[in-house]
Design a protein around this motif. Structure first.
Motif, short mmCIF file in Angstrom:
data_model
loop_
_atom_site.label_atom_id
_atom_site.label_comp_id
_atom_site.label_asym_id
_atom_site.label_seq_id
_atom_site.Cartn_x
_atom_site.Cartn_y
_atom_site.Cartn_z
N GLY A 1 0.78 -1.23 0.00
CA GLY A 1 0.00 0.00 0.00
C GLY A 1 0.81 1.28 0.00
O GLY A 1 0.22 2.36 0.02
N THR A 2 2.12 1.19 -0.01
CA THR A 2 2.93 2.40 -0.01
C THR A 2 2.85 3.07 -1.38
O THR A 2 2.67 2.42 -2.39
CB THR A 2 4.41 2.09 0.31
OG1 THR A 2 4.87 1.09 -0.60
CG2 THR A 2 4.55 1.57 1.72
N LYS A 3 2.98 4.40 -1.38
CA LYS A 3 2.81 5.17 -2.60
C LYS A 3 4.10 5.31 -3.39
O LYS A 3 4.07 5.46 -4.60
CB LYS A 3 2.25 6.56 -2.26
CG LYS A 3 0.88 6.51 -1.60
CD LYS A 3 0.41 7.92 -1.27
CE LYS A 3 -0.96 7.90 -0.61
NZ LYS A 3 -1.42 9.27 -0.26
N ASN A 4 5.25 5.31 -2.71
CA ASN A 4 6.51 5.52 -3.41
C ASN A 4 7.64 4.89 -2.61
O ASN A 4 7.45 4.39 -1.49
CB ASN A 4 6.76 7.01 -3.64
CG ASN A 4 6.60 7.81 -2.37
OD1 ASN A 4 7.30 7.57 -1.39
ND2 ASN A 4 5.69 8.78 -2.36
N LEU A 5 8.85 4.94 -3.18
CA LEU A 5 10.01 4.31 -2.54
C LEU A 5 10.40 5.00 -1.25
O LEU A 5 10.89 4.36 -0.33
CB LEU A 5 11.19 4.30 -3.52
CG LEU A 5 11.03 3.40 -4.75
CD1 LEU A 5 12.22 3.57 -5.68
CD2 LEU A 5 10.87 1.95 -4.34
N ILE B 1 10.75 4.66 4.73
CA ILE B 1 10.36 5.18 6.03
C ILE B 1 9.61 4.12 6.83
O ILE B 1 9.87 3.90 8.02
CB ILE B 1 9.50 6.45 5.87
CG1 ILE B 1 10.36 7.60 5.32
CG2 ILE B 1 8.87 6.86 7.19
CD1 ILE B 1 9.58 8.86 5.01
N ASN B 2 8.69 3.41 6.17
CA ASN B 2 7.93 2.37 6.84
C ASN B 2 8.82 1.21 7.29
O ASN B 2 8.55 0.56 8.31
CB ASN B 2 6.82 1.84 5.92
CG ASN B 2 5.73 2.87 5.67
OD1 ASN B 2 5.61 3.85 6.41
ND2 ASN B 2 4.95 2.67 4.62
N ASN B 3 9.87 0.94 6.51
CA ASN B 3 10.80 -0.14 6.86
C ASN B 3 11.81 0.27 7.92
O ASN B 3 12.62 -0.56 8.36
CB ASN B 3 11.55 -0.62 5.61
CG ASN B 3 10.64 -1.32 4.62
OD1 ASN B 3 9.56 -1.79 4.99
ND2 ASN B 3 11.06 -1.40 3.36
N GLY B 4 11.81 1.53 8.30
CA GLY B 4 12.75 2.01 9.32
C GLY B 4 14.12 2.36 8.77
O GLY B 4 15.04 2.66 9.55
N GLU B 5 14.28 2.36 7.43
CA GLU B 5 15.57 2.72 6.84
C GLU B 5 15.83 4.22 6.94
O GLU B 5 16.99 4.65 7.00
CB GLU B 5 15.62 2.28 5.37
CG GLU B 5 15.50 0.79 5.16
CD GLU B 5 15.52 0.42 3.69
OE1 GLU B 5 16.37 0.98 2.96
OE2 GLU B 5 14.69 -0.40 3.25
N LEU B 6 14.76 5.01 6.93
CA LEU B 6 14.88 6.46 7.01
C LEU B 6 13.94 6.99 8.08
O LEU B 6 12.90 6.39 8.36
CB LEU B 6 14.54 7.11 5.66
CG LEU B 6 15.45 6.78 4.47
CD1 LEU B 6 14.85 7.36 3.19
CD2 LEU B 6 16.85 7.34 4.70
#
Length: 222
Positions: free
Chosen positions: A168-172, A177-182
């Motif tokens: 459901g994410t809109k972009n990379l 951000i959702n994965n906690g990388e940023l």
């Protein structure tokens, strides 16, 4: 030998993202150059008007004491900054280098994409492409985090099938951000300050313009 030992897909994805980020960098540099050119032209124009007013010994309402001199000094400082920007920053050369870089990256991306269809790849072939990728990166100054985050935010969908979204994410950018990388707040801060930096000369000019618009001129009667 299996493809997973030589991750051409990762190299392909990285080259595409870098290509998009350097497009953003090229656009940012050109925009900054145009804004600074506007600053130089506008400041010169206003300085000419104020100089004529002073030569005609006109009175300006709300210009008491040294206020007119302070405005002239402020605009002169803007012109000095503009001159330094043009001489030392040399944004036109940076823009040209960035343009050549992202064109080379695009060609590299298209060629490496085709390699993913091959069943067998050699280690020497992979290293050769890695070296070429690094060489392209060195042809210009690096893009900024501001450019990188904007390229991720505007890259909807997926680069390749393995990046197509199912969560459901809109972009990379949102995905990272959702994965906690940023960090969401860190990304928003960098993007916000990046836009402020680009348009800061306009903000300064607008402030000067507002001041001047509220200084109606009253010429002395003969």
């Amino acid at each position: 030998m299996k493809n997973k030992y030589y991750p051409f897909d990762t190299l392909c994805n990285n080259s595409y993202i870098t290509y998009k980020a350097r497009i953003k960098a090229h656009q940012r540099i050109r925009l900054e150059e145009n804004i600074w050119n506007f600053v130089g032209i506008f400041s010169s124009f206003i300085l000419i008007i104020l100089s004529i007013v002073r030569l005609m010994d006109a009175e300006m309402v709300w210009l008491e004491g040294k206020k007119l001199d302070l405005i002239i000094v402020a605009l002169s400082i803007q012109l000095i900054i503009y001159s330094v920007f043009q001489i030392y920053i040399n944004s036109r050369r940076f823009a040209e280098d960035m343009f050549k870089s992202y064109n080379s990256l695009h060609k590299f991306y298209l060629r490496v994409s085709a390699l993913q269809d091959k069943e067998r790849k050699s280690e020497s072939e992979y290293k050769k492409n890695i070296d070429e990728y690094n060489s392209i990166l060195e042809t210009s100054a690096n893009h900024t985090p501001f450019d990188y985050y904007r390229s991720l935010r505007e890259n909807s969908g997926g680069i390749h099938n393995q990046l197509q979204k199912s969560d459901g994410t809109k972009n990379l950018l949102e995905e990272k951000i959702n994965n906690g990388e940023l960090s969401k707040y860190g990304v928003n801060f960098i993007i916000a300050t990046g836009y402020i930096k680009i348009y800061s000369p306009i903000i300064l000019i607008a402030s000067t313009l507002i001041i001047i618009l509220f200084l109606p001129i009253r010429f002395p009667t003969q």
